[in-house]
Motif scaffolding. Structure first.
Motif, PDB file in Angstrom:
ATOM      1  N   ILE A  82      -8.576   8.175   3.696  1.00  0.00           N
ATOM      2  CA  ILE A  82      -9.073   6.707   3.882  1.00  0.00           C
ATOM      3  C   ILE A  82      -7.964   6.163   4.584  1.00  0.00           C
ATOM      4  CG2 ILE A  82      -9.538   4.354   2.962  1.00  0.00           C
ATOM      5  CD1 ILE A  82     -11.944   6.483   3.124  1.00  0.00           C
ATOM      6  N   SER A  83      -8.462   5.026   5.675  1.00  0.00           N
ATOM      7  CA  SER A  83      -7.468   4.680   6.374  1.00  0.00           C
ATOM      8  C   SER A  83      -6.626   3.469   5.557  1.00  0.00           C
ATOM      9  CB  SER A  83      -8.158   3.760   7.830  1.00  0.00           C
ATOM     10  OG  SER A  83      -8.836   2.904   7.321  1.00  0.00           O
ATOM     11  N   ALA A  84      -5.582   3.128   6.090  1.00  0.00           N
ATOM     12  CA  ALA A  84      -4.676   2.315   5.181  1.00  0.00           C
ATOM     13  C   ALA A  84      -5.575   0.608   5.196  1.00  0.00           C
ATOM     14  CB  ALA A  84      -3.310   1.941   5.870  1.00  0.00           C
ATOM     15  N   ARG A  85      -6.124   0.234   6.450  1.00  0.00           N
ATOM     16  CA  ARG A  85      -7.006  -0.860   6.344  1.00  0.00           C
ATOM     17  C   ARG A  85      -8.176  -0.885   5.322  1.00  0.00           C
ATOM     18  NH1 ARG A  85     -11.469  -2.699   9.168  1.00  0.00           N
ATOM     19  NH2 ARG A  85     -12.022  -0.700  10.028  1.00  0.00           N
ATOM     20  N   LEU A 135      -5.467   3.481  -6.325  1.00  0.00           N
ATOM     21  CA  LEU A 135      -5.630   3.383  -4.930  1.00  0.00           C
ATOM     22  C   LEU A 135      -5.217   4.724  -4.521  1.00  0.00           C
ATOM     23  CD1 LEU A 135      -5.316  -0.212  -3.989  1.00  0.00           C
ATOM     24  CD2 LEU A 135      -7.367   0.947  -4.557  1.00  0.00           C
ATOM     25  N   GLY A 136      -5.786   5.446  -3.579  1.00  0.00           N
ATOM     26  CA  GLY A 136      -5.397   6.542  -2.890  1.00  0.00           C
ATOM     27  C   GLY A 136      -5.186   7.833  -3.695  1.00  0.00           C
ATOM     28  N   LEU A 138       0.654  -1.380  -0.114  1.00  0.00           N
ATOM     29  CA  LEU A 138      -0.125   0.036  -0.009  1.00  0.00           C
ATOM     30  C   LEU A 138       0.727   1.262  -0.083  1.00  0.00           C
ATOM     31  CD1 LEU A 138      -2.811   0.917   0.171  1.00  0.00           C
ATOM     32  CD2 LEU A 138      -2.951   1.175   2.198  1.00  0.00           C
ATOM     33  N   ASP A 139       2.068   1.435   0.774  1.00  0.00           N
ATOM     34  CA  ASP A 139       2.685   2.586   0.895  1.00  0.00           C
ATOM     35  C   ASP A 139       3.267   2.594  -0.250  1.00  0.00           C
ATOM     36  OD1 ASP A 139       1.658   3.498   3.376  1.00  0.00           O
ATOM     37  OD2 ASP A 139       3.358   2.653   4.562  1.00  0.00           O
ATOM     38  N   ALA A 140       3.592   1.714  -1.200  1.00  0.00           N
ATOM     39  CA  ALA A 140       4.488   2.080  -2.361  1.00  0.00           C
ATOM     40  C   ALA A 140       3.490   2.394  -3.503  1.00  0.00           C
ATOM     41  CB  ALA A 140       5.146   0.483  -2.755  1.00  0.00           C
ATOM     42  N   ASN A 151      -0.229   8.451   5.189  1.00  0.00           N
ATOM     43  CA  ASN A 151       1.109   8.709   4.600  1.00  0.00           C
ATOM     44  C   ASN A 151       1.011  10.090   3.699  1.00  0.00           C
ATOM     45  OD1 ASN A 151      -0.124   7.765   2.124  1.00  0.00           O
ATOM     46  ND2 ASN A 151       1.604   6.237   1.821  1.00  0.00           N
ATOM     47  N   SER A 152      -0.503  10.478   3.667  1.00  0.00           N
ATOM     48  CA  SER A 152      -0.559  11.520   3.028  1.00  0.00           C
ATOM     49  C   SER A 152      -0.093  13.104   3.207  1.00  0.00           C
ATOM     50  CB  SER A 152      -2.085  11.720   2.493  1.00  0.00           C
ATOM     51  OG  SER A 152      -2.907  11.814   3.557  1.00  0.00           O
TER      52      SER A 152
END
Length: 193
Positions: A169-172, A129-130, A98-100, A107-108
């Protein structure tokens, strides 16, 4: 849900979310209307902010997203097309770590980022995504229980489907299957296309 088989005809999708600079060209051509500088919650929009030309245009309504799509000779993707493109052949919740691949709540820094700054999926599409939620063509409604070919959602309704998770939005929860919906007039700072 329910999980069901979907068959799609070929289609094309832009490699990134539409940027402020791209949208500005549509406004200058008279085919689009300018989004506000603040959303209804008091969050800053990218429109009119210095250094945001390469960020996704946000605070746009469904009709504004549709107008831009028509101006460039395209259309908004259906929800099924969006998910197929996001997954890019993968079957998991995400097409990579996700962070990649995504800007999300963790992380935003509570804002959008320039498009294409995270790793693309297997088909070369960035920010599926994101960053910002993305308007789709479909009205919100229940999925078919059986197999479907080129599904387009209900013929009408009060809400349009958003896909892709925004920077809030949360990572989960940020995953390819996540569905959101909103009134087509919503101009959230985490909504683009």
């Amino acid at each position: 849900r329910p999980v069901h088989r979907v068959t799609l005809s070929s289609f094309e999708l832009a490699k990134t979310e539409v940027t402020v600079a791209q949208y500005r060209a549509c406004v200058r051509a008279g085919a689009c209307t300018a989004p506000p500088k603040w959303d209804i919650y008091g969050n800053a929009c990218n429109w009119g902010k210095r250094g945001r030309d390469s960020h996704p245009v946000n605070c746009v309504t469904w009709s504004q997203a549709l107008a831009f799509s028509k101006w460039v000779g395209g259309r908004l993707p259906t929800e099924a097309q969006w998910e197929y493109a996001a997954r890019a052949g993968s079957t998991g919740a995400r097409y990579g770590p996700l962070d990649a691949i995504a800007w999300h709540e963790g992380n935003s820094g509570e804002r959008t980022h320039a498009v294409g700054g995270k790793r693309a999926n297997a088909w070369g599409l960035h920010d599926m995504l994101g960053n910002v939620w993305e308007w789709t063509a479909d009205y919100y409604g229940k999925y078919s229980k059986g197999a479907a070919t080129n599904p387009t959602g209900p013929a009408g309704g009060s809400y349009r489907v958003l896909r892709g998770c925004g920077w809030l939005i949360s990572a989960r929860n940020c995953r390819a299957a996540l569905l959101n919906y909103s009134a087509p007039s919503n101009r959230g700072s985490d909504i683009g296309f």
